[in-house]
Design a protein around this motif. Structure first.
Motif, mmCIF file in Angstrom:
data_model
loop_
_atom_site.group_PDB
_atom_site.id
_atom_site.type_symbol
_atom_site.label_atom_id
_atom_site.label_comp_id
_atom_site.label_asym_id
_atom_site.label_seq_id
_atom_site.Cartn_x
_atom_site.Cartn_y
_atom_site.Cartn_z
ATOM 1 N N THR A 40 0.834 -1.193 0.000
ATOM 2 C CA THR A 40 0.000 0.000 0.000
ATOM 3 C C THR A 40 0.871 1.246 0.000
ATOM 4 O O THR A 40 0.978 1.944 1.003
ATOM 5 N N ALA A 41 1.511 1.525 -1.103
ATOM 6 C CA ALA A 41 2.272 2.767 -1.255
ATOM 7 C C ALA A 41 1.270 3.857 -1.602
ATOM 8 O O ALA A 41 0.648 3.819 -2.650
ATOM 9 N N GLN A 42 1.094 4.796 -0.699
ATOM 10 C CA GLN A 42 0.117 5.858 -0.908
ATOM 11 C C GLN A 42 0.810 7.103 -1.444
ATOM 12 O O GLN A 42 1.839 7.522 -0.918
ATOM 13 N N LEU A 43 0.217 7.683 -2.464
ATOM 14 C CA LEU A 43 0.715 8.937 -3.006
ATOM 15 C C LEU A 43 0.348 10.050 -2.034
ATOM 16 O O LEU A 43 -0.814 10.241 -1.704
ATOM 17 N N VAL A 52 5.896 12.299 -3.737
ATOM 18 C CA VAL A 52 6.174 11.653 -2.458
ATOM 19 C C VAL A 52 5.162 10.537 -2.219
ATOM 20 O O VAL A 52 3.963 10.734 -2.397
ATOM 21 N N TYR A 53 5.677 9.369 -1.824
ATOM 22 C CA TYR A 53 4.850 8.222 -1.455
ATOM 23 C C TYR A 53 5.152 7.868 -0.009
ATOM 24 O O TYR A 53 6.237 8.130 0.493
ATOM 25 N N LYS A 54 4.172 7.232 0.667
ATOM 26 C CA LYS A 54 4.434 6.728 2.013
ATOM 27 C C LYS A 54 4.005 5.268 2.098
ATOM 28 O O LYS A 54 3.050 4.845 1.451
ATOM 29 N N ILE A 55 4.753 4.527 2.913
ATOM 30 C CA ILE A 55 4.480 3.111 3.152
ATOM 31 C C ILE A 55 4.546 2.886 4.655
ATOM 32 O O ILE A 55 5.435 3.408 5.334
#
Length: 97
Positions: A40-43, A52-55
């Protein structure tokens, strides 16, 4: 029953190893998204300067911790935990005279 527990153990190992993927600086954004197909890499941000993505990285004190991946010109340039917000904020209060 043994087969079921073996399958669950195998799935746990596969999922945990996928979530611990390391990325080298310079990795392309396309490769990052391809390797995170099932994660689930969220933009988080997209602008002319960067993407930027967050995991989810883990849990701390009952809250999720994240790793942020910064891409400039579709190349990974930075990985960090984002800005930490303080748990205590002290405001300056003027003493009454």
């Amino acid at each position: 029953m043994k087969k079921l527990s073996l399958i669950l153990l195998l799935l746990t190992v596969i999922i945990s190893s996928c979530s611990m993927q390391n990325y080298a600086l310079g990795t392309s954004e396309t490769e990052f998204k391809k390797r995170n197909k099932w994660l689930t890499a969220q933009l988080v941000e997209t602008s002319a300067e960067r993407t930027v993505y967050k995991i989810i990285n883990g849990q701390e004190n009952g809250h999720n911790t994240y790793l942020y991946y910064y891409f400039v010109d579709s190349k990974l340039v930075r990985i960090d935990e984002g800005e930490k917000t303080p748990t205590v904020v002290v405001e300056h209060v003027r003493a009454q005279q």
